[in-house]
Structure formats: C-alpha cells, structure tokens
Design an enzyme around this catalytic site. Structure first.
Site, PDB file in Angstrom:
ATOM      1  N   GLU A   3       0.064 -18.495   9.082  1.00  0.00           N
ATOM      2  CA  GLU A   3       0.309 -17.416  10.036  1.00  0.00           C
ATOM      3  C   GLU A   3       1.720 -17.551  10.598  1.00  0.00           C
ATOM      4  O   GLU A   3       2.444 -18.513  10.313  1.00  0.00           O
ATOM      5  CB  GLU A   3      -0.766 -17.439  11.124  1.00  0.00           C
ATOM      6  CG  GLU A   3      -2.168 -17.306  10.524  1.00  0.00           C
ATOM      7  CD  GLU A   3      -3.260 -16.946  11.520  1.00  0.00           C
ATOM      8  OE1 GLU A   3      -2.950 -16.325  12.549  1.00  0.00           O
ATOM      9  OE2 GLU A   3      -4.432 -17.268  11.244  1.00  0.00           O
ATOM     10  N   LYS A  52       5.167 -13.211   8.560  1.00  0.00           N
ATOM     11  CA  LYS A  52       4.905 -14.198   7.524  1.00  0.00           C
ATOM     12  C   LYS A  52       6.034 -14.282   6.502  1.00  0.00           C
ATOM     13  O   LYS A  52       5.857 -14.846   5.416  1.00  0.00           O
ATOM     14  CB  LYS A  52       3.583 -13.869   6.825  1.00  0.00           C
ATOM     15  CG  LYS A  52       2.385 -13.872   7.783  1.00  0.00           C
ATOM     16  CD  LYS A  52       1.091 -13.523   7.072  1.00  0.00           C
ATOM     17  CE  LYS A  52      -0.072 -13.504   8.060  1.00  0.00           C
ATOM     18  NZ  LYS A  52      -1.375 -13.210   7.414  1.00  0.00           N
ATOM     19  N   ARG A 121       9.405  -2.258   7.180  1.00  0.00           N
ATOM     20  CA  ARG A 121       7.991  -2.065   6.853  1.00  0.00           C
ATOM     21  C   ARG A 121       7.080  -2.941   7.709  1.00  0.00           C
ATOM     22  O   ARG A 121       5.856  -2.819   7.608  1.00  0.00           O
ATOM     23  CB  ARG A 121       7.741  -2.393   5.373  1.00  0.00           C
ATOM     24  CG  ARG A 121       8.510  -1.511   4.404  1.00  0.00           C
ATOM     25  CD  ARG A 121       7.941  -1.612   3.001  1.00  0.00           C
ATOM     26  NE  ARG A 121       8.067  -2.955   2.436  1.00  0.00           N
ATOM     27  CZ  ARG A 121       9.085  -3.358   1.688  1.00  0.00           C
ATOM     28  NH1 ARG A 121      10.095  -2.529   1.440  1.00  0.00           N
ATOM     29  NH2 ARG A 121       9.110  -4.578   1.188  1.00  0.00           N
ATOM     30  N   ASN A 162      -6.107 -14.490  10.184  1.00  0.00           N
ATOM     31  CA  ASN A 162      -7.515 -14.426  10.531  1.00  0.00           C
ATOM     32  C   ASN A 162      -7.860 -15.214  11.793  1.00  0.00           C
ATOM     33  O   ASN A 162      -8.733 -14.815  12.569  1.00  0.00           O
ATOM     34  CB  ASN A 162      -8.349 -14.950   9.351  1.00  0.00           C
ATOM     35  CG  ASN A 162      -9.564 -14.091   9.097  1.00  0.00           C
ATOM     36  OD1 ASN A 162      -9.749 -13.069   9.737  1.00  0.00           O
ATOM     37  ND2 ASN A 162     -10.395 -14.504   8.159  1.00  0.00           N
TER      38      ASN A 162
END
Length: 265
Positions: A3, A52, A121, A162
């Site tokens: 992460e 990331k 993006r 997550n």
C-alpha cells in the site's frame, strides 16, 4: 500488494541513499537494458511516490516509473554488491549502497509528459502535501458505487489497499456497501483525516498500526506476519468492540471485512 506507505518509505530511502548524485544503472535480466543504458551515470534528482507508484527523476528530463504489483521487491545492500542473483530487472548502485528490483508489474522509462499523464489518472494521495481531498469527494459524492469499492479505486484515492479500506471504514462506522453519495461531507472529511494520520504513522514506523490505544489490550502488534486489526482478515472472530463475529464477502474480486453491528447497513 504494497500500500501507499511502503512506496513512500522506499522513495525516502532511495532519496537518502542515491539522491543528488550520479547512479550506475543496469539491467542484469536484460528487460530494462536499453533504458538503463540511457540512465547510467546520470544524477538522480528526486525519488517520490504517488499512491502505489514510485518515481525516480533523473537529470535530462527522464523518469523511471515503478509499480511493484503483487510480487515486486527492492533489496538493499552495501557497496560493493555481490553479483546479481535471480531475475533482477534493474540494479542501481550509488556511492555507498545499491539496490536490486525484482518482479515489478512495471519498470519503464518516461519523460515528464508521460509522468504527468500517469499522475493525471490517479486520485489524491493522503501522503502527499499537494493532495486535494475535494477531488476525491467530488467523485464519491456523485457515485452510486459502494464506498468500499471507491476507496480501492486508485483514480479516486491513490495508495489505499485492502487493509486501510477495511480498517478506516470500521473506525468510522461506515458499512462498506453504502453508496458513496450517501456519505456526508463531514464523514468524508473525517475518513480522509484519519487516512492521513494512519498512513503517516505507517511511513514513520514501517508497519501498519490501526487499532486505537483504548482498544489495544496488549497483544503483539504483528502476529503470523500480519498487523493487528479491527476487522481485516478476522472473518468469524469476535469484533474487538462489540464481540459480533466479523463478516466477510468479496467485492470486485477483493476480500471484504466488516462488523455487522459496528458498521450497520
């Protein structure tokens, strides 16, 4: 997959060990050989992360874009380094340290326009000083998509995986399937502020810490190779707050964890 804090720690490490000095760059594996030859001997101006994604900015307007994906790793060693072992995509050698990159999803040479295109993006990164949480809020507040899915969308918020998705929603009593547009602005502000604090803590300590001190009962911070959490990877175990069994499902191909009582639908 690592992460955001992991990439920011790497950027800081690489800046400290290689920044503002010439770097020898090679590709023992050969898949990055032409690009490495262009960079070899150039000064690494800056290493930074966005979500990331890791960037190495070199003199001459060149930048290396690295995305570790599921299997990518950097291994560090003092100079002189031993001969490469395994599939080393990129080797960087500075005055005192070197590092080998293995198994990344992406390791590619960009110019500054291509860097800007990739960053355009991405959503705001809670660990960057230039992050604008309103950009994420504009996407979230107009979306019927579940907030649990929106937080994992790197175009909405960059760097969340997550663990942070599950834990920050628990910490703010938000069910992961609640549509983004049903969150209040105050709820989003609180979630964002918490993400900033939690991820900064991870950068400083090198580990994920998400359990509040008042809910910490002296257990080891890490067990079986994973952090102590409220709900992440605790399916069927009692909630640390209310003792309800932690629920589990799959959302967009990723495991989802929450407490049915503390995070009512």
């Amino acid at each position: 997959m690592p992460e955001g804090p992991t990439l920011h720690r790497l950027a800081r490490l690489h800046q400290r060990r290689f920044g503002r000095a010439p770097v020898r760059v090679s590709s023992p594996q050969g898949r990055f050989a032409e690009e490495a030859a262009i960079l070899d001997g150039r000064v690494l101006l800056k290493a930074e992360a966005w979500g990331k994604h890791l960037w190495h900015h070199y003199e001459g307007g060149f930048a290396v874009h690295v995305h570790l994906g599921l299997y990518g790793t950097f291994t560090e060693a003092p100079v002189p380094m031993d001969p490469p072992v395994g599939q080393v995509r990129m080797r960087m050698v500075g005055a005192e340290f070197g590092t080998d990159l293995r198994g990344p999803t992406a390791c590619e040479l960009h110019d500054e326009l291509q860097v800007a295109a990739v960053e355009a993006r991405l959503g705001p990164d809670p660990l960057r000083k230039d992050a604008d949480p309103e950009k994420a809020w504009n996407r979230i507040s107009s979306s019927k998509t579940a907030i649990g899915a929106l937080l994992m969308d790197q175009a909405v918020v960059a760097g969340i995986g997550n663990v942070y998705r599950a834990e920050v929603l628990f910490r703010h009593s938000i069910h992961p399937e609640r549509p983004g547009r049903e969150l209040s602005h105050d709820e989003w502000d609180a979630v964002w502020a918490d993400l900033v604090d939690l991820m900064k803590l991870s950068v400083r300590r090198g580990q994920i810490h998400v359990v509040r001190p008042e809910d910490d009962h002296g257990e080891p911070p890490y067990a079986k190779g994973r952090p102590r959490t409220y709900v992440y990877r605790r399916a069927g175990e009692p909630c640390r707050i209310c003792k309800t069994a932690v629920a589990h499902s799959v959302m967009k191909g990723r495991n989802l964890f929450w407490c049915p009582t503390c995070q009512p639908s």
